[in-house]
Motif scaffolding. Structure first.
Motif, PDB file in Angstrom:
ATOM      1  N   ILE A  79     -27.499 -37.831  34.339  1.00 46.91           N
ATOM      2  CA  ILE A  79     -27.930 -37.540  32.855  1.00 46.91           C
ATOM      3  C   ILE A  79     -29.374 -37.914  33.078  1.00 46.91           C
ATOM      4  O   ILE A  79     -29.867 -38.906  33.624  1.00 46.91           O
ATOM      5  N   ASP A  80     -30.046 -36.982  32.174  1.00 47.56           N
ATOM      6  CA  ASP A  80     -31.656 -37.269  32.058  1.00 47.56           C
ATOM      7  C   ASP A  80     -31.893 -38.405  31.139  1.00 47.56           C
ATOM      8  O   ASP A  80     -31.923 -37.962  29.962  1.00 47.56           O
ATOM      9  N   ASP A  81     -32.327 -39.669  31.446  1.00 44.59           N
ATOM     10  CA  ASP A  81     -32.514 -40.628  30.395  1.00 44.59           C
ATOM     11  C   ASP A  81     -33.806 -40.062  29.498  1.00 44.59           C
ATOM     12  O   ASP A  81     -33.613 -40.641  28.324  1.00 44.59           O
ATOM     13  N   SER A  82     -34.485 -39.171  30.005  1.00 43.89           N
ATOM     14  CA  SER A  82     -35.823 -39.046  29.099  1.00 43.89           C
ATOM     15  C   SER A  82     -35.554 -38.112  27.798  1.00 43.89           C
ATOM     16  O   SER A  82     -36.432 -37.994  27.085  1.00 43.89           O
ATOM     17  N   THR A  83     -34.149 -37.687  27.643  1.00 47.60           N
ATOM     18  CA  THR A  83     -33.806 -36.789  26.614  1.00 47.60           C
ATOM     19  C   THR A  83     -32.906 -37.550  25.737  1.00 47.60           C
ATOM     20  O   THR A  83     -32.492 -37.196  24.626  1.00 47.60           O
ATOM     21  N   LEU A  84     -32.613 -38.955  25.864  1.00 49.29           N
ATOM     22  CA  LEU A  84     -31.637 -39.515  25.052  1.00 49.29           C
ATOM     23  C   LEU A  84     -32.149 -39.711  23.689  1.00 49.29           C
ATOM     24  O   LEU A  84     -31.357 -40.107  22.960  1.00 49.29           O
ATOM     25  N   ASP A  85     -33.341 -40.077  23.643  1.00 46.87           N
ATOM     26  CA  ASP A  85     -33.905 -40.147  22.451  1.00 46.87           C
ATOM     27  C   ASP A  85     -34.521 -38.892  21.475  1.00 46.87           C
ATOM     28  O   ASP A  85     -35.197 -39.083  20.534  1.00 46.87           O
ATOM     29  N   ILE A  86     -34.445 -37.876  22.132  1.00 47.69           N
ATOM     30  CA  ILE A  86     -34.724 -36.626  21.391  1.00 47.69           C
ATOM     31  C   ILE A  86     -33.506 -36.128  20.455  1.00 47.69           C
ATOM     32  O   ILE A  86     -32.565 -35.848  20.961  1.00 47.69           O
ATOM     33  N   ARG A  87     -33.702 -36.596  19.136  1.00 49.69           N
ATOM     34  CA  ARG A  87     -32.547 -36.268  18.381  1.00 49.69           C
ATOM     35  C   ARG A  87     -32.964 -35.731  16.920  1.00 49.69           C
ATOM     36  O   ARG A  87     -34.069 -35.693  16.688  1.00 49.69           O
ATOM     37  N   VAL A  88     -31.944 -34.650  16.866  1.00 45.54           N
ATOM     38  CA  VAL A  88     -32.325 -34.062  15.434  1.00 45.54           C
ATOM     39  C   VAL A  88     -30.916 -34.208  14.640  1.00 45.54           C
ATOM     40  O   VAL A  88     -29.815 -33.952  15.379  1.00 45.54           O
ATOM     41  N   PRO A  89     -30.924 -34.411  13.340  1.00 44.78           N
ATOM     42  CA  PRO A  89     -29.634 -34.683  12.636  1.00 44.78           C
ATOM     43  C   PRO A  89     -28.793 -33.494  12.805  1.00 44.78           C
ATOM     44  O   PRO A  89     -29.050 -32.461  12.710  1.00 44.78           O
ATOM     45  N   PHE A  90     -27.340 -33.775  13.190  1.00 49.64           N
ATOM     46  CA  PHE A  90     -26.303 -32.889  13.360  1.00 49.64           C
ATOM     47  C   PHE A  90     -26.264 -32.196  14.675  1.00 49.64           C
ATOM     48  O   PHE A  90     -25.388 -31.670  15.048  1.00 49.64           O
ATOM     49  N   ASN A  91     -27.368 -32.070  15.393  1.00 50.74           N
ATOM     50  CA  ASN A  91     -27.570 -31.508  16.560  1.00 50.74           C
ATOM     51  C   ASN A  91     -26.873 -32.173  17.651  1.00 50.74           C
ATOM     52  O   ASN A  91     -27.184 -33.405  17.722  1.00 50.74           O
ATOM     53  N   VAL A  92     -26.335 -31.940  18.661  1.00 48.73           N
ATOM     54  CA  VAL A  92     -25.653 -32.321  19.960  1.00 48.73           C
ATOM     55  C   VAL A  92     -26.414 -31.964  21.139  1.00 48.73           C
ATOM     56  O   VAL A  92     -26.776 -30.745  21.424  1.00 48.73           O
ATOM     57  N   LEU A  93     -26.749 -32.691  22.180  1.00 55.25           N
ATOM     58  CA  LEU A  93     -27.857 -32.525  23.114  1.00 55.25           C
ATOM     59  C   LEU A  93     -27.322 -33.277  24.368  1.00 55.25           C
ATOM     60  O   LEU A  93     -26.811 -34.603  24.320  1.00 55.25           O
ATOM     61  N   TYR A  94     -27.060 -32.422  25.459  1.00 54.23           N
ATOM     62  CA  TYR A  94     -26.958 -33.119  26.649  1.00 54.23           C
ATOM     63  C   TYR A  94     -28.145 -32.799  27.586  1.00 54.23           C
ATOM     64  O   TYR A  94     -28.165 -31.606  27.879  1.00 54.23           O
ATOM     65  N   GLY A  95     -28.670 -33.726  28.459  1.00 52.03           N
ATOM     66  CA  GLY A  95     -29.837 -33.565  29.175  1.00 52.03           C
ATOM     67  C   GLY A  95     -29.507 -34.044  30.615  1.00 52.03           C
ATOM     68  O   GLY A  95     -28.803 -35.015  30.904  1.00 52.03           O
ATOM     69  N   PHE A  96     -29.809 -33.024  31.830  1.00 53.12           N
ATOM     70  CA  PHE A  96     -29.522 -33.760  33.094  1.00 53.12           C
ATOM     71  C   PHE A  96     -30.709 -33.463  34.090  1.00 53.12           C
ATOM     72  O   PHE A  96     -31.483 -32.304  33.907  1.00 53.12           O
ATOM     73  N   GLU A  97     -30.984 -34.121  35.178  1.00 53.85           N
ATOM     74  CA  GLU A  97     -31.749 -33.593  36.074  1.00 53.85           C
ATOM     75  C   GLU A  97     -31.350 -33.837  37.445  1.00 53.85           C
ATOM     76  O   GLU A  97     -30.272 -34.504  37.684  1.00 53.85           O
ATOM     77  N   GLU A  98     -31.622 -32.759  38.347  1.00 50.56           N
ATOM     78  CA  GLU A  98     -31.098 -32.597  39.703  1.00 50.56           C
ATOM     79  C   GLU A  98     -31.616 -33.619  40.421  1.00 50.56           C
ATOM     80  O   GLU A  98     -32.624 -34.231  40.430  1.00 50.56           O
ATOM     81  N   THR A  99     -30.414 -34.348  41.149  1.00 50.38           N
ATOM     82  CA  THR A  99     -30.836 -35.451  42.193  1.00 50.38           C
ATOM     83  C   THR A  99     -31.169 -35.029  43.822  1.00 50.38           C
ATOM     84  O   THR A  99     -30.861 -33.869  44.128  1.00 50.38           O
ATOM     85  N   LYS A 100     -31.801 -35.823  44.241  1.00 45.12           N
ATOM     86  CA  LYS A 100     -32.110 -35.489  45.586  1.00 45.12           C
ATOM     87  C   LYS A 100     -30.784 -35.496  46.751  1.00 45.12           C
ATOM     88  O   LYS A 100     -29.890 -36.522  46.381  1.00 45.12           O
TER      89      LYS A 100
END
Length: 321
Positions: free
Chosen positions: A254-275
């Motif tokens: 899970i990409d922690d940098s996207t956890l605070d990007i919020r818009v009311p009613f929208n659902v967001l899931y962010g990921f980053e590739e690992t080494k």
């Protein structure tokens, strides 16, 4: 209400005025008091200081000659002139420096330059116009959370200096083009799911910035919120690190940098590739906004930078909200 104490200093009491014509019977008039005379201070020769003798009587004090004021010497006048000139010069230099700083750009003043934090320069954004009497999603009268605006106009534009992908120039794209973002095995399963999900159409835009970051945005609109949500949760498994990854990605968190990007009613899931992720790293996010599902991917040689990814996701999320 508390009493306030008057802390002002009272004026001095005025002396009572005695009428000149009023005299007490049997009392002699008081003699007139002569005006005070400032006795000059005599400066004696060095080593033998002397004080001028004060008059012994009031009459002698009245008749005592007044010594003329001593004129300052040339040495004193020259010192005053030099100090005045110095003050004028220093004041002029200070005013000139202040004027120079206020007229300079912030980046021209040492210590005040604003360092670039990695954000891209996007054009001014605005929501597209809607057909007459049609509400926006998440507003009264639009319980189905439908995006009635042209989906292509909800795509985030490319930032300044970016090279737009001619195949992803903000227009409609095919299902096969969207599925090319995933490997072949995932593509087969996703294609079948899309055939059963009442997909309406897909719009996409892609670009590459001078630092080598490649960005792709795909917007998929379904016939209802239920179809969009079903494809996101059951076909893509978008909220899990075991879901379908973009092409070339082996593992992710899970990409922690996207956890605070919020818009009311929208659902967001962010990921980053690992080494180990090979020559380039990929970040991606799925956004569900009512009947529309977005896929945003960013890849860059070495490492996909956090700031432009956050910025791109936040802006696209707002356009969909």
């Amino acid at each position: 209400m508390t009493e306030q104490t008057d802390t002002r200093i009272p004026d001095q009491a005025e002396e009572p005025v005695v009428p000149e014509t009023a005299e007490a019977p049997g009392t002699a008039a008081a003699p007139e008091v002569p005006k005070a005379v400032a006795a000059p201070v005599a400066v004696a020769a060095a080593g033998t200081p002397e004080a001028s003798a004060a008059p012994e009587t009031e009459a002698e004090a009245a008749d005592a000659p007044v010594a003329p004021a001593r004129r300052p010497s040339k040495r004193v006048l020259w010192a005053v002139a030099r100090w005045t000139a110095a003050v004028v010069v220093c004041g002029g230099l200070g005013a000139g420096t202040a004027l120079g700083i206020t007229s300079m750009e912030r980046t021209d003043v040492p210590g005040l330059a604003t360092e670039n934090d990695g954000r891209w320069e996007y054009p001014k954004l605005s929501l597209p116009a809607l057909p007459q009497d049609v509400p926006r999603p998440y507003t009264d009268g639009n319980e189905g959370e439908v995006h009635y605006a042209d989906l292509r106009k909800l795509l985030l534009p490319a930032p300044a200096g970016a090279t737009v992908d001619p195949k992803l120039n903000g227009g409609w794209v095919s299902v096969d083009e969207y599925l090319s973002q995933y490997d072949k095995d995932a593509g087969v399963a996703l294609k079948q799911a899309l055939d059963e999900s009442a997909l309406r159409h897909i719009a996409a835009r892609g670009w590459t910035t001078p630092d080598g970051t490649t960005t792709r945005i795909h917007l998929l609109r379904f016939k209802s919120v239920a179809f969009a949500e079903d494809f996101k949760d059951n076909a893509l498994n978008a909220g899990s690190s075991d879901g379908h990854f973009p092409n070339g990605v082996g593992s992710a968190v899970i990409d922690d940098s996207t956890l605070d990007i919020r818009v009311p009613f929208n659902v967001l899931y962010g990921f980053e590739e690992t080494k180990p992720y090979g020559p380039e790293q990929t970040r991606w996010v799925h956004i569900q906004a009512g009947d529309t599902l977005a896929l945003i991917t960013q890849s860059r040689k070495g490492e996909a930078l956090t700031v432009p990814f956050q910025q791109t996701v936040a802006l696209q999320n707002q356009l969909l909200g």
